[in-house]
Write an enzyme that holds these catalytic residues in place. Structure first.
Site, PDB file in Angstrom:
ATOM      1  N   ASP A  98      -1.155  75.909 -22.572  1.00  0.00           N
ATOM      2  CA  ASP A  98      -0.169  75.241 -23.408  1.00  0.00           C
ATOM      3  C   ASP A  98      -0.914  74.467 -24.484  1.00  0.00           C
ATOM      4  OD1 ASP A  98       2.541  74.134 -23.923  1.00  0.00           O
ATOM      5  OD2 ASP A  98       2.852  74.762 -21.845  1.00  0.00           O
ATOM      6  N   ASP A 200       3.614  74.382 -28.040  1.00  0.00           N
ATOM      7  CA  ASP A 200       4.680  73.481 -27.646  1.00  0.00           C
ATOM      8  C   ASP A 200       5.343  72.784 -28.835  1.00  0.00           C
ATOM      9  OD1 ASP A 200       5.852  71.878 -25.307  1.00  0.00           O
ATOM     10  OD2 ASP A 200       5.085  70.277 -26.584  1.00  0.00           O
ATOM     11  N   GLU A 257       6.925  77.968 -29.208  1.00  0.00           N
ATOM     12  CA  GLU A 257       8.185  77.371 -28.785  1.00  0.00           C
ATOM     13  C   GLU A 257       8.836  76.859 -30.056  1.00  0.00           C
ATOM     14  OE1 GLU A 257      10.190  74.026 -25.868  1.00  0.00           O
ATOM     15  OE2 GLU A 257       8.501  73.494 -27.110  1.00  0.00           O
ATOM     16  N   HIS A 329      10.386  76.293 -17.583  1.00  0.00           N
ATOM     17  CA  HIS A 329      10.295  75.010 -16.883  1.00  0.00           C
ATOM     18  C   HIS A 329      11.218  73.945 -17.467  1.00  0.00           C
ATOM     19  CE1 HIS A 329       7.959  74.541 -20.445  1.00  0.00           C
ATOM     20  NE2 HIS A 329       7.860  73.238 -20.249  1.00  0.00           N
ATOM     21  N   ASP A 330      11.878  74.255 -18.579  1.00  0.00           N
ATOM     22  CA  ASP A 330      12.804  73.295 -19.197  1.00  0.00           C
ATOM     23  C   ASP A 330      14.266  73.681 -18.979  1.00  0.00           C
ATOM     24  OD1 ASP A 330      10.743  71.780 -20.373  1.00  0.00           O
ATOM     25  OD2 ASP A 330      10.709  73.070 -22.144  1.00  0.00           O
TER      26      ASP A 330
HETATM   27  C1  GLC Z   1       8.442  71.270 -24.849  1.00  0.00           C
HETATM   28  C2  GLC Z   1       8.099  71.450 -23.386  1.00  0.00           C
HETATM   29  C3  GLC Z   1       8.759  70.363 -22.599  1.00  0.00           C
HETATM   30  C4  GLC Z   1       8.234  69.039 -23.087  1.00  0.00           C
HETATM   31  C5  GLC Z   1       8.370  68.892 -24.609  1.00  0.00           C
HETATM   32  C6  GLC Z   1       7.519  67.793 -25.121  1.00  0.00           C
HETATM   33  O1  GLC Z   1       9.779  71.420 -25.100  1.00  0.00           O
HETATM   34  O2  GLC Z   1       8.446  72.726 -22.966  1.00  0.00           O
HETATM   35  O3  GLC Z   1       8.571  70.515 -21.226  1.00  0.00           O
HETATM   36  O4  GLC Z   1       8.931  68.003 -22.470  1.00  0.00           O
HETATM   37  O5  GLC Z   1       7.966  70.041 -25.299  1.00  0.00           O
HETATM   38  O6  GLC Z   1       6.165  68.143 -25.085  1.00  0.00           O
END
Ligand code: GLC
Ligand code: CA
Length: 559
Positions: A98, A200, A257, A329-330
């Site tokens: 990540d 991310d 992402e 995971h979110d």
């Molecule tokens: C992304 C991650 C998430 C995290 C956020 C802040 O959305 O997937 O789990 O809380 O970024 O880093």
């Protein structure tokens, strides 16, 4: 479209904290991952993304990094990481980490120095503003609730910006010195043998400056961060520079992402020489989400799901490759979100797997998805770990929602759903740990676990293995990986059907997305049945009978 080495691969996301604990501290670790590489290889996985394992206070479960060059001791050591890279390489597998660079942790050395001397070198790595008369620089709402501004420790009149949690101060990408630090770090990891990164929250690195208020959209007087992001121009300059300085020279694989990219920017993101190799399709995940938070979600029907998927596929068909997911995971577990309530079964889980896995794009499996793991029941807000869930609960209560309804919203959308430990066996703690698991195990582990599914030829897990081998079968790969996707039977309710088509070969994926069996018209003449999650479907006079939640993959006769 130019073929890339990763197009025909299957990708898998590991949430290390919940994968497998080998030393009894209740926290999953790198040795646990190493010990299961053969399991993943056998499942058909090539690319593995690890959610963050860097040194971190874990305020946001590792998405708050205190040292980009170190492994958090709870997950293992750098020697473990090197061993993971080596063991993966020996199996022709690729490790992706990540990349969390919109923000770091407030415990990072940079931030500590910034607190010590806000005017100094490290102060400029962050967004720090002097506040007079108590008026914050702007009224943006952070993703995890409350204003994006927090008092800089040790300074009465200074505030720093955090679009996520207050323990995640935003890094100032406008500062070239900060960008250099980031590129140096990325290259350090890639030189080590990492295959690439999942990137991310990246759209947030560009802020609409100077800071200003936007119209308030809740009674907290704050404004959703998306309002600012719509106005933020020029993220591409940062992303292009990062690609040229790091990913490109290493030929790294990257998956972004990305939420809310601007339509016309899509080719820049994932087209030829895009900023990233690919990016996740989140259109189904966000469908139905209201402005009010989770309690304000309208849900998603089978027809909505289908329409969303086809729309996303259409958008990128001439541009690039999406990364297809049903969960991460979110998000809630895919089988709990995309299968109507009360109807998740071995059969319907396999159907959902079929329709998303054979889409055009890179298929991703999130840990436990291959077992059909489900959302976890929630009895009290005390059980919740996730900061985003705690915030959403408060938002609902403040909006006048009853505590019971607020809890149900968290149960449905909370991030703990995907974070409960992997269910390896029907034994104590689902075989995840010999100690006390950091997050409760889903009580359904006695029914849903790998041990049982490995012994059952009809399990969800065995079906996922069939899917991964079908997609890489040399006989069908050209079609299933690179072939065009053409939706069909779109005027019928509760049907998800599409062709995958290459020069001289057509494959039909057809699914009855409801619990009642039914007779469906067949578009074209079927040849061989390649896969189904039920009995051999009767085909007669251009019609096919599919049982409830049955899916079929058919090789079609060429006309
Ligand atoms: C992304 C991650 C998430 C995290 C956020 C802040 O959305 O997937 O789990 O809380 O970024 O880093
Ligand atoms: Ca451990």
């Amino acid at each position: 479209m130019k073929k890339q080495w990763w197009h025909d691969k299957t990708a898998y996301q590991i949430y290390p904290k919940s994968f497998l604990d080998t030393n009894g501290d209740g926290i999953g670790d790198l040795p646990g991952i190493i010990s299961r590489l053969d399991y993943l290889k056998d499942l058909g996985v090539d690319i593995i993304w690890l959610s963050p394992i860097y040194v971190s206070p874990l305020a946001d479960q590792g998405y708050d990094i205190a040292d980009y060059y170190g492994i958090d001791p709870r997950f293992g050591t750098m020697e473990d990481m090197d061993r993971l890279l080596k063991e993966a390489r020996q199996r022709n597998m690729y490790i992706v980490m990540d990349l969390v660079v919109n923000h770091c942790s407030d415990e990072h050395f940079w931030f500590k120095e910034a607190c010590r001397d806000p005017e100094g070198k490290y102060g400029k790595y962050f967004y720090i503003e002097t506040v007079r008369d108590g008026k914050l620089p702007c009224n943006w709402r952070s993703y995890f609730g409350g204003p994006v501004w927090e008092k800089l420790p040790g300074h009465e009149d200074k505030y720093y910006l955090h679009v996520f949690h207050k323990k995640q101060p935003d890094l100032n990408w406008e500062n070239p010195a900060l960008r250099e630090e980031i590129y140096k770090m990325i290259n350090w990891w890639l030189d080590k043998g990492l295959a690439g990164f999942r990137i991310d929250a990246i759209i947030n690195i560009k802020k609409a400056l100077p800071f200003r208020d936007y119209p308030a959209d809740r009674d907290d007087g704050l404004s959703d961060i998306y309002n600012m992001l719509r106005d933020a121009e020029g993220v591409g300059e940062f992303l292009g520079e990062m690609r040229d300085r790091t990913f490109l020279p290493h030929r790294a694989f990257t998956v972004g992402e990305v939420f809310n990219e601007k339509e016309e920017e899509l080719p820049d993101f994932i087209g030829e020489n895009g900023y990233f190799s690919t990016m996740f399709d989140f259109s189904e995940a966000v469908f139905g989400r209201g402005m009010g938070g989770w309690h304000d979600d309208a849900g998603i029907t089978p027809d909505d799901y289908r329409n969303c998927v086809f729309k996303a596929q259409k958008r990128v068909e001439d541009i690039g490759f999406l990364s297809n997911i049903i969960e991460n995971h979110d998000e809630p577990r895919g089988v709990s979100r995309y299968i109507p309530e009360g109807e998740a079964s071995v059969t319907s889980k396999k159907m959902l797997a079929t329709v998303y896995f054979l889409l055009r794009g890179l298929p991703w499996i999130y840990q436990g998805q291959e077992l059909g793991m489900e959302n976890v029941p929630l009895h009290s807000i005390e059980e919740v770990d996730d900061i985003s869930s705690l915030d959403n609960y408060q938002v609902a209560i403040r909006a006048g929602v009853s505590p019971e309804k607020a809890l149900r919203a968290v149960e449905k959308f909370g991030r703990d759903n995907a974070r409960t430990p992997f269910q390896w066996t029907g034994g104590e703690n689902a075989g995840f740990t010999t100690g006390t698991p950091w997050l409760r195990v889903n009580p359904n582990y006695k029914e849903i676990n790998l041990e049982a599914q490995a012994a059952d030829p009809d399990s969800v897990y065995q079906y996922y293995k069939k899917l991964t081998s079908l997609r890489r079968d040399p006989l069908y790969k050209e079609t299933l990986v690179w072939g065009e996707l053409i939706p069909c039977l779109q005027d019928l309710h509760h049907v998800m059907a599409y062709f995958r088509k290459s020069e001289g070969q057509t494959i039909l994926v057809i699914a009855n997305y409801q619990k009642e069996g039914r007779d469906l018209p067949l578009p074209g003449t079927p040849g061989r049945l390649l896969l189904t999650n039920g009995p051999q479907p009767p085909i007669q006079e251009g019609r096919i009978y599919l049982a409830g939640y049955q899916a079929a993959v058919l090789l079609m006769e060429e006309s």
